[in-house]
Design a protein around this motif. Structure first.
Motif, PDB file in Angstrom:
ATOM      1  N   ARG A  94       0.685  -1.300   0.062  1.00 32.20           N
ATOM      2  CA  ARG A  94      -0.070  -0.069  -0.046  1.00 32.20           C
ATOM      3  C   ARG A  94       0.735   1.361   0.040  1.00 32.20           C
ATOM      4  NH1 ARG A  94      -3.001   2.858   4.231  1.00 32.20           N
ATOM      5  NH2 ARG A  94      -4.058   4.829   2.801  1.00 32.20           N
ATOM      6  N   GLN A  95       2.045   1.228   0.898  1.00 22.56           N
ATOM      7  CA  GLN A  95       2.781   2.154   0.884  1.00 22.56           C
ATOM      8  C   GLN A  95       3.404   2.688  -0.458  1.00 22.56           C
ATOM      9  OE1 GLN A  95       2.968   3.846   3.644  1.00 22.56           O
ATOM     10  NE2 GLN A  95       3.808   5.467   3.064  1.00 22.56           N
ATOM     11  N   ILE A  96       3.833   1.561  -1.360  1.00 22.98           N
ATOM     12  CA  ILE A  96       4.224   1.844  -2.752  1.00 22.98           C
ATOM     13  C   ILE A  96       3.163   2.213  -3.617  1.00 22.98           C
ATOM     14  CG2 ILE A  96       5.262   0.759  -4.655  1.00 22.98           C
ATOM     15  CD1 ILE A  96       6.448  -1.033  -2.357  1.00 22.98           C
ATOM     16  N   MET A  97       2.041   1.774  -3.653  1.00 19.03           N
ATOM     17  CA  MET A  97       0.899   2.031  -4.613  1.00 19.03           C
ATOM     18  C   MET A  97      -0.011   3.330  -4.185  1.00 19.03           C
ATOM     19  SD  MET A  97       1.460  -0.026  -6.888  1.00 19.03           S
ATOM     20  CE  MET A  97      -0.162  -0.039  -7.987  1.00 19.03           C
ATOM     21  N   GLY A  98       0.195   3.824  -2.942  1.00 14.69           N
ATOM     22  CA  GLY A  98      -0.450   5.101  -2.737  1.00 14.69           C
ATOM     23  C   GLY A  98      -1.599   5.036  -1.937  1.00 14.69           C
ATOM     24  N   ARG A  99      -2.134   5.954  -1.276  1.00 10.83           N
ATOM     25  CA  ARG A  99      -3.419   6.117  -0.362  1.00 10.83           C
ATOM     26  C   ARG A  99      -4.391   6.540  -1.272  1.00 10.83           C
ATOM     27  NH1 ARG A  99      -5.942  10.146   2.526  1.00 10.83           N
ATOM     28  NH2 ARG A  99      -6.993   9.240   4.223  1.00 10.83           N
ATOM     29  N   GLU A 100      -4.252   7.613  -2.078  1.00 11.84           N
ATOM     30  CA  GLU A 100      -5.434   8.321  -2.506  1.00 11.84           C
ATOM     31  C   GLU A 100      -5.097   8.942  -3.976  1.00 11.84           C
ATOM     32  OE1 GLU A 100      -2.510  11.274  -1.202  1.00 11.84           O
ATOM     33  OE2 GLU A 100      -4.005  10.098   0.268  1.00 11.84           O
ATOM     34  N   VAL A 101      -6.002   9.573  -4.826  1.00 16.73           N
ATOM     35  CA  VAL A 101      -5.862  10.317  -5.991  1.00 16.73           C
ATOM     36  C   VAL A 101      -6.750  11.477  -5.714  1.00 16.73           C
ATOM     37  CG1 VAL A 101      -5.252   8.421  -7.540  1.00 16.73           C
ATOM     38  CG2 VAL A 101      -7.494   9.114  -7.526  1.00 16.73           C
ATOM     39  N   VAL A 102      -6.179  12.748  -6.536  1.00 14.41           N
ATOM     40  CA  VAL A 102      -7.284  13.857  -6.595  1.00 14.41           C
ATOM     41  C   VAL A 102      -7.372  14.052  -8.094  1.00 14.41           C
ATOM     42  CG1 VAL A 102      -7.368  16.391  -6.301  1.00 14.41           C
ATOM     43  CG2 VAL A 102      -6.406  14.747  -4.371  1.00 14.41           C
ATOM     44  N   CYS A 103      -8.493  14.327  -8.721  1.00 12.41           N
ATOM     45  CA  CYS A 103      -8.592  14.156 -10.042  1.00 12.41           C
ATOM     46  C   CYS A 103      -9.617  15.553 -10.405  1.00 12.41           C
ATOM     47  CB  CYS A 103      -9.364  13.135 -10.512  1.00 12.41           C
ATOM     48  SG  CYS A 103      -8.599  11.449 -10.296  1.00 12.41           S
ATOM     49  N   ALA A 104      -9.243  16.241 -11.359  1.00 11.24           N
ATOM     50  CA  ALA A 104     -10.140  17.408 -11.766  1.00 11.24           C
ATOM     51  C   ALA A 104     -11.159  16.946 -12.325  1.00 11.24           C
ATOM     52  CB  ALA A 104      -9.371  18.159 -12.935  1.00 11.24           C
ATOM     53  N   ILE A 105     -12.486  17.734 -12.024  1.00  7.51           N
ATOM     54  CA  ILE A 105     -13.523  17.680 -12.815  1.00  7.51           C
ATOM     55  C   ILE A 105     -13.912  18.831 -13.737  1.00  7.51           C
ATOM     56  CG2 ILE A 105     -16.310  17.426 -12.249  1.00  7.51           C
ATOM     57  CD1 ILE A 105     -15.408  16.499  -9.357  1.00  7.51           C
ATOM     58  N   THR A 106     -14.117  18.402 -15.043  1.00  8.04           N
ATOM     59  CA  THR A 106     -14.360  19.659 -15.980  1.00  8.04           C
ATOM     60  C   THR A 106     -15.662  19.166 -16.666  1.00  8.04           C
ATOM     61  OG1 THR A 106     -12.147  19.831 -16.228  1.00  8.04           O
ATOM     62  CG2 THR A 106     -13.447  20.692 -18.016  1.00  8.04           C
ATOM     63  N   ASN A 107     -16.773  19.941 -16.852  1.00  6.40           N
ATOM     64  CA  ASN A 107     -18.003  19.853 -17.311  1.00  6.40           C
ATOM     65  C   ASN A 107     -18.674  18.523 -17.076  1.00  6.40           C
ATOM     66  OD1 ASN A 107     -17.551  21.978 -19.124  1.00  6.40           O
ATOM     67  ND2 ASN A 107     -16.383  20.903 -20.603  1.00  6.40           N
ATOM     68  N   GLY A 108     -18.442  18.534 -15.271  1.00  6.02           N
ATOM     69  CA  GLY A 108     -19.309  17.270 -14.841  1.00  6.02           C
ATOM     70  C   GLY A 108     -18.501  15.887 -14.966  1.00  6.02           C
ATOM     71  N   ALA A 109     -17.256  16.053 -15.551  1.00  6.19           N
ATOM     72  CA  ALA A 109     -16.803  14.569 -15.769  1.00  6.19           C
ATOM     73  C   ALA A 109     -15.021  14.578 -15.300  1.00  6.19           C
ATOM     74  CB  ALA A 109     -16.728  14.211 -17.354  1.00  6.19           C
ATOM     75  N   LEU A 110     -14.772  13.184 -15.089  1.00  8.46           N
ATOM     76  CA  LEU A 110     -13.445  13.295 -14.896  1.00  8.46           C
ATOM     77  C   LEU A 110     -12.478  13.631 -15.912  1.00  8.46           C
ATOM     78  CD1 LEU A 110     -13.620   9.570 -13.344  1.00  8.46           C
ATOM     79  CD2 LEU A 110     -12.709  11.637 -12.085  1.00  8.46           C
ATOM     80  N   ASP A 111     -11.570  14.693 -15.818  1.00 11.34           N
ATOM     81  CA  ASP A 111     -10.624  15.354 -16.857  1.00 11.34           C
ATOM     82  C   ASP A 111      -9.303  14.338 -16.811  1.00 11.34           C
ATOM     83  OD1 ASP A 111      -9.800  17.019 -18.683  1.00 11.34           O
ATOM     84  OD2 ASP A 111     -10.102  18.755 -17.513  1.00 11.34           O
ATOM     85  N   PHE A 112      -9.660  13.233 -17.381  1.00 16.11           N
ATOM     86  CA  PHE A 112      -8.376  12.175 -17.586  1.00 16.11           C
ATOM     87  C   PHE A 112      -7.719  12.229 -18.886  1.00 16.11           C
ATOM     88  CE2 PHE A 112     -10.095   8.554 -14.639  1.00 16.11           C
ATOM     89  CZ  PHE A 112      -9.578   9.460 -13.775  1.00 16.11           C
TER      90      PHE A 112
END
Length: 138
Positions: A94-112
């Motif tokens: 878990r320490q290597i793969m990470g705890r969380e992500v923060v993503c932008a939302i644009t026009n109501g959708a994940l901005d990927f």
């Protein structure tokens, strides 16, 4: 500014595995009615992770091989943490793969970018675990 909170409960039937939770995250964004903002997604258990990568089974197999090389599950006796539990390797993974992500939302959708998806990584499964989704924005 709006704020929306949702929890997912996941049970991975094996000790380790990956679940694409992107549709669940997008549904939470839809339910929040936020059109411009951010979404935080984090594992609420110390032996699980949330990360972004490609939804490709070969890559997931590579994660498993790589993580098992870095923090092998067995022998359990190699870890000082192991005693009551046998999951020290899961904490390290878990320490290597990470705890969380923060993503932008644009026009109501994940901005990927191309191929990006959000995954829940389980390293000590077979029981219910929670994932927090927190949406903020306008």
């Amino acid at each position: 500014m709006k704020s929306f909170r949702k929890e997912l409960t996941l049970i991975v039937p094996s000790r380790r595995g990956y679940v694409n939770i992107t549709p669940d995250i997008q549904k939470a964004i839809n339910d929040s009615t936020v059109k411009e903002g951010l979404v935080l997604v984090n594992a609420m258990n110390i032996t699980a992770s949330v990360f972004i990568n490609d939804n490709e089974s070969g890559l997931h197999s590579d994660f498993e091989k790589w993580l098992e090389t870095l923090a092998p599950e067995k022998p359990h006796s190699q870890y000082k943490h192991n005693g009551y539990e046998d999951n020290a390797d899961a904490h390290l993974k878990r320490q290597i793969m990470g705890r969380e992500v923060v993503c932008a939302i644009t026009n109501g959708a994940l901005d990927f970018g191309t191929w990006e998806q959000i995954f829940y990584g389980e390293y000590d499964g077979k029981r219910p675990k929670r994932v927090l989704i927190k949406v903020i924005g306008e």
